[in-house]
Design a protein around this motif. Structure first.
Motif, PDB file in Angstrom:
ATOM      1  N   VAL A  98       0.247  -1.396   2.662  1.00  0.00           N
ATOM      2  CA  VAL A  98       0.081  -2.275   1.502  1.00  0.00           C
ATOM      3  C   VAL A  98       0.706  -1.653   0.251  1.00  0.00           C
ATOM      4  N   GLN A  99       0.601  -0.330   0.109  1.00  0.00           N
ATOM      5  CA  GLN A  99       1.241   0.336  -1.030  1.00  0.00           C
ATOM      6  C   GLN A  99       2.728   0.017  -1.099  1.00  0.00           C
ATOM      7  N   SER A 100       3.366  -0.086   0.051  1.00  0.00           N
ATOM      8  CA  SER A 100       4.813  -0.331   0.072  1.00  0.00           C
ATOM      9  C   SER A 100       5.169  -1.720  -0.449  1.00  0.00           C
ATOM     10  N   TRP A 101       4.189  -2.649  -0.438  1.00  0.00           N
ATOM     11  CA  TRP A 101       4.462  -4.010  -0.915  1.00  0.00           C
ATOM     12  C   TRP A 101       4.144  -4.205  -2.394  1.00  0.00           C
ATOM     13  N   LEU A 102       3.308  -3.343  -2.963  1.00  0.00           N
ATOM     14  CA  LEU A 102       2.816  -3.584  -4.321  1.00  0.00           C
ATOM     15  C   LEU A 102       3.910  -3.619  -5.388  1.00  0.00           C
ATOM     16  N   GLU A 119      -2.227   2.900  -7.287  1.00  0.00           N
ATOM     17  CA  GLU A 119      -1.167   1.904  -7.090  1.00  0.00           C
ATOM     18  C   GLU A 119      -1.620   0.505  -7.495  1.00  0.00           C
ATOM     19  N   ALA A 120      -2.879   0.179  -7.198  1.00  0.00           N
ATOM     20  CA  ALA A 120      -3.384  -1.147  -7.553  1.00  0.00           C
ATOM     21  C   ALA A 120      -3.476  -1.316  -9.066  1.00  0.00           C
ATOM     22  N   HIS A 121      -3.955  -0.300  -9.755  1.00  0.00           N
ATOM     23  CA  HIS A 121      -4.038  -0.369 -11.217  1.00  0.00           C
ATOM     24  C   HIS A 121      -2.634  -0.444 -11.835  1.00  0.00           C
ATOM     25  N   LEU A 149       1.037 -11.144   0.162  1.00  0.00           N
ATOM     26  CA  LEU A 149       1.893 -10.387  -0.732  1.00  0.00           C
ATOM     27  C   LEU A 149       3.365 -10.418  -0.353  1.00  0.00           C
ATOM     28  N   VAL A 150       3.663 -10.706   0.905  1.00  0.00           N
ATOM     29  CA  VAL A 150       5.058 -10.676   1.372  1.00  0.00           C
ATOM     30  C   VAL A 150       5.572 -12.049   1.748  1.00  0.00           C
ATOM     31  N   GLU A 151       4.741 -12.822   2.470  1.00  0.00           N
ATOM     32  CA  GLU A 151       5.212 -14.090   3.016  1.00  0.00           C
ATOM     33  C   GLU A 151       4.904 -15.296   2.130  1.00  0.00           C
TER      34      GLU A 151
END
Length: 202
Positions: free
Chosen positions: A19-23, A133-135, A199-201
């Motif tokens: 998920v970090q890679s998509w943020l 990463e979220a913040h 987040l991606v699709e």
């Protein structure tokens, strides 16, 4: 930490890294899709946790699941309120990814109750890996606090829930690692699928 807990932590870290890679590429519209997914995912959180409490035969597991059910049964309202801050309402039907997660959860029998605990360890533990990463992503999107209550609340609350789940696992799960790891891996796969869709699709 024991080798068993180290292995569970690695499952959690792998799902977090995905998920970090998509943020960095998240847009406001994809964030809204995330909120919609989280609304449907948490709409029945209380029901899922009550079911786990009903099926659990270990007293500590039963108590833990029942307590989490009370704490999390209204969390969908946070996602709904954040959507409203964008002038949006939840989509009318539950996404396939959420339906698949419900089916997985409801299929766990009492004799494999540690699968519930394994699932909670990764689902409640992933926030520990995503704090920074979220913040950063929220700041980059320039969101108002009223548009991010769901995520901010969960980034905090899940830290405590994750720590309690891990401590409980250390006490009771040493002799039955297979259902524990099965629940953890399947929950991690579902969690990544939910976020990929939003987040991606989206």
């Amino acid at each position: 930490m024991s080798p068993m807990m180290d292995a569970l932590e690695e499952v959690t870290a792998v799902m977090a890294r995905q998920v970090q890679s998509w943020l960095p590429a998240v847009t406001p519209e994809r964030y809204v899709a995330f909120l919609d997914m989280m609304y449907h995912y948490t709409l029945r959180s209380g029901d899922r946790l009550r079911l786990a409490a009903e099926r659990a035969t270990h007293p500590e597991l039963k108590s833990f699941f029942a307590e989490l059910a009370r704490e999390e049964q209204e969390h969908y309202r946070l996602a709904k309120a954040d959507l409203a801050a964008f002038g949006r309402s939840p989509s009318p039907s539950s996404p396939q990814e959420v339906s698949a997660f419900h089916a997985f959860w409801e299929a766990i029998p009492a004799e494999r109750q540690l699968a519930y605990l394994g699932a909670l360890i990764v689902l409640e533990g992933v926030a520990h890996h995503l704090q920074s990463e979220a913040h950063t992503a929220l700041g980059r999107l320039g969101l108002q606090r009223g548009q991010a209550r769901f995520l901010l609340v969960h980034l905090d609350a899940d830290l405590e829930h994750g720590a309690r789940a891990r401590a409980l696992c250390e006490r009771i799960a040493g002799g039955e690692p297979e259902p524990l790891f099965d629940g953890a891996r399947k929950a991690a796969d579902f969690w990544v699928a939910l976020h990929r869709k939003a987040l991606v699709e989206a």
